[in-house]
Design a protein around this motif. Structure first.
Motif, PDB file in Angstrom:
ATOM      1  N   UNK A  74    -113.684  40.147 -28.804  1.00  0.00           N
ATOM      2  CA  UNK A  74    -113.635  40.457 -27.698  1.00  0.00           C
ATOM      3  C   UNK A  74    -112.721  39.923 -26.807  1.00  0.00           C
ATOM      4  N   UNK A  75    -111.862  40.789 -25.977  1.00  0.00           N
ATOM      5  CA  UNK A  75    -110.829  40.292 -25.544  1.00  0.00           C
ATOM      6  C   UNK A  75    -111.299  39.432 -24.034  1.00  0.00           C
ATOM      7  N   UNK A  76    -111.048  38.119 -24.126  1.00  0.00           N
ATOM      8  CA  UNK A  76    -111.521  37.170 -23.032  1.00  0.00           C
ATOM      9  C   UNK A  76    -110.379  36.593 -22.153  1.00  0.00           C
ATOM     10  N   UNK A  77    -110.095  36.447 -21.253  1.00  0.00           N
ATOM     11  CA  UNK A  77    -108.905  35.964 -20.317  1.00  0.00           C
ATOM     12  C   UNK A  77    -108.635  34.434 -20.909  1.00  0.00           C
ATOM     13  N   UNK A  82    -115.660  33.863 -12.130  1.00  0.00           N
ATOM     14  CA  UNK A  82    -115.819  33.429 -13.505  1.00  0.00           C
ATOM     15  C   UNK A  82    -115.037  34.369 -14.175  1.00  0.00           C
ATOM     16  N   UNK A  83    -115.064  35.761 -13.833  1.00  0.00           N
ATOM     17  CA  UNK A  83    -114.678  36.867 -14.625  1.00  0.00           C
ATOM     18  C   UNK A  83    -114.304  38.046 -13.766  1.00  0.00           C
ATOM     19  N   UNK A  84    -113.139  38.335 -14.078  1.00  0.00           N
ATOM     20  CA  UNK A  84    -112.792  39.759 -13.215  1.00  0.00           C
ATOM     21  C   UNK A  84    -112.393  41.012 -14.342  1.00  0.00           C
ATOM     22  N   UNK A 137    -123.747  35.717  -9.794  1.00  0.00           N
ATOM     23  CA  UNK A 137    -123.984  37.271  -9.468  1.00  0.00           C
ATOM     24  C   UNK A 137    -122.829  37.958  -9.586  1.00  0.00           C
ATOM     25  N   UNK A 138    -122.890  39.395  -9.634  1.00  0.00           N
ATOM     26  CA  UNK A 138    -122.103  40.427  -9.728  1.00  0.00           C
ATOM     27  C   UNK A 138    -121.855  41.080  -8.437  1.00  0.00           C
ATOM     28  N   UNK A 139    -121.209  40.426  -7.200  1.00  0.00           N
ATOM     29  CA  UNK A 139    -121.018  41.399  -6.076  1.00  0.00           C
ATOM     30  C   UNK A 139    -120.770  42.590  -5.929  1.00  0.00           C
ATOM     31  N   UNK A 140    -121.185  43.288  -4.851  1.00  0.00           N
ATOM     32  CA  UNK A 140    -120.809  44.719  -4.743  1.00  0.00           C
ATOM     33  C   UNK A 140    -119.480  44.838  -4.670  1.00  0.00           C
ATOM     34  N   UNK A 141    -118.678  45.739  -5.446  1.00  0.00           N
ATOM     35  CA  UNK A 141    -117.362  45.959  -5.292  1.00  0.00           C
ATOM     36  C   UNK A 141    -116.750  47.081  -4.513  1.00  0.00           C
ATOM     37  N   UNK A 147    -113.100  47.494 -10.192  1.00  0.00           N
ATOM     38  CA  UNK A 147    -112.913  46.018 -10.712  1.00  0.00           C
ATOM     39  C   UNK A 147    -114.077  45.361 -10.416  1.00  0.00           C
ATOM     40  N   UNK A 148    -114.869  44.795 -11.423  1.00  0.00           N
ATOM     41  CA  UNK A 148    -116.167  43.927 -11.010  1.00  0.00           C
ATOM     42  C   UNK A 148    -115.889  42.411 -11.245  1.00  0.00           C
ATOM     43  N   UNK A 149    -116.409  41.575 -10.552  1.00  0.00           N
ATOM     44  CA  UNK A 149    -116.545  40.019 -10.883  1.00  0.00           C
ATOM     45  C   UNK A 149    -117.631  39.319 -11.039  1.00  0.00           C
ATOM     46  N   UNK A 150    -117.662  38.449 -11.442  1.00  0.00           N
ATOM     47  CA  UNK A 150    -118.787  37.415 -11.855  1.00  0.00           C
ATOM     48  C   UNK A 150    -118.379  36.285 -11.011  1.00  0.00           C
ATOM     49  N   UNK A 151    -119.387  35.810 -10.170  1.00  0.00           N
ATOM     50  CA  UNK A 151    -119.105  34.689  -9.145  1.00  0.00           C
ATOM     51  C   UNK A 151    -120.465  33.669  -9.363  1.00  0.00           C
ATOM     52  N   UNK A 152    -119.993  32.586  -9.333  1.00  0.00           N
ATOM     53  CA  UNK A 152    -121.078  31.259  -9.482  1.00  0.00           C
ATOM     54  C   UNK A 152    -121.601  31.237  -8.220  1.00  0.00           C
TER      55      UNK A 152
END
Ligand code: ZN
Length: 329
Positions: A11-14, A44-46, A129-133, A137-142
């Protein structure tokens, strides 16, 4: 190691991602693990969706999925086919597979398929958490500091702080084994009590359940019908409202859910809180309460206000109704 597991390695991961994908505890498949210390608030991830189906979940058909798949580049088709997991059988294009790997997109009507976000496991006591976008594009944030080697988890639903174990599992359709779900432990038993309380307290202050509607299952948590009616009419006195709010914050903290985003959602600004009270003796108690360091300390002082009338109570229901209208406009 199964062929499926190896597939996830492709899987493509940054390149600079602070995590790796590897097998999690038995029964949980693979998960994302921190490869270094990730600080609270850090992204963590976008991720952009591989494709979007502009329909509500219940109307998405296998034909929609095939059409979206055919429009992908061969490289992206290859990435999608790596999700053959979740079974050890030949890959089937199915609505279920899409549902397991997609997220609702509030900005654009529909659902997007996210290859990497979907690899992170759920926890009812998450560290991310994955905050409302506002876009696709969605993000994962610590939401707290995550140590190297620790599994990164987020909560798959955004109202689980109000739901007890069996309600959560019914929605998830799998058994979660986080600390709040481990049956027979004192923490789990207390967790159910706390989350039920939080649900009732939110109803009392908002006059509506967690779905924004009155008279839903949240209201049944409040046995006293007069109290329920007062909540519905937004006529709960200001003093009691403050106590309910502080109690909510204290219970969230005890549950391990009072991260900085939850504080943003519930924490009353001190200046606003004190200025709301128009009866001087009440305002003095509020000032003393809010000056305490802990939520428990604030709550214990604020209990002195319980049942006390405040001059602001007369105009309060009208003001709250207007606020509610403005929010829903
Ligand atoms: Zn759980």
């Amino acid at each position: 190691m199964t062929l499926t597991s190896l597939a996830y390695r492709r899987l493509r991961i940054p390149k600079d991602a602070p995590f790796e994908l590897r097998p999690s505890s038995p029964g949980k498949g693979w998960g994302g693990f921190a490869t270094r210390l990730i600080k609270q608030g850090e992204q963590i991830l976008k991720e952009e969706p591989l494709f979007v189906i502009p329909k509500p979940t219940q109307y998405i058909t296998n034909e929609d999925l095939w059409a979206a798949f055919r429009r992908l580049t061969p490289a992206d088709q290859g990435q999608f086919l790596l999700l053959r997991d979740n079974a050890k059988q030949p890959f089937m294009m199915s609505k279920e597979a899409f549902a397991e790997n997609s997220f609702a997109l509030p900005a654009k009507f529909g659902h997007g398929l996210f290859l990497v976000h979907s690899r992170f496991n759920h926890s009812c006591l998450p560290n991310a958490t994955v905050p409302a976008s506002s876009n696709d594009i969605i993000t994962l944030v610590a939401i707290e500091d995550i140590m190297a080697g620790e599994e990164i988890t987020f909560c798959y639903n955004n109202d689980f702080e109000c739901k007890i174990r069996c309600e959560r599992h019914k929605i998830l359709r799998f058994v979660c084994n986080c600390k709040a779900c481990l049956v027979g432990t004192p923490f789990q038993q207390l967790s159910d009590v706390r989350r039920r309380f939080i649900r009732g307290l939110i109803y009392l202050t908002a006059g509506a359940g967690i779905d924004g509607k009155s008279q839903d299952s949240s209201s049944s948590v409040i046995a006293d019908h007069r109290l329920r009616e007062a909540a519905d009419n937004l006529s709960i006195p200001l003093s009691n409202r403050l106590i309910y709010l502080l109690l909510t914050l204290y219970l969230l903290e005890e549950e391990g859910l009072l991260d900085y985003l939850m504080r943003e959602r519930f924490e009353p600004p001190v200046v606003v809180t004190s200025s709301l009270f128009q009866t001087e003796s009440n305002a003095e108690i509020v000032k003393t309460a809010m000056a305490q360091k802990t939520w428990q300390g604030k709550m214990l002082i604020a209990f002195r206000l319980y049942g006390r009338h405040d001059a602001a109570d007369e105009s309060l229901p009208e003001m709250l109704r207007m606020l509610r209208m403005l929010r829903s406009a």
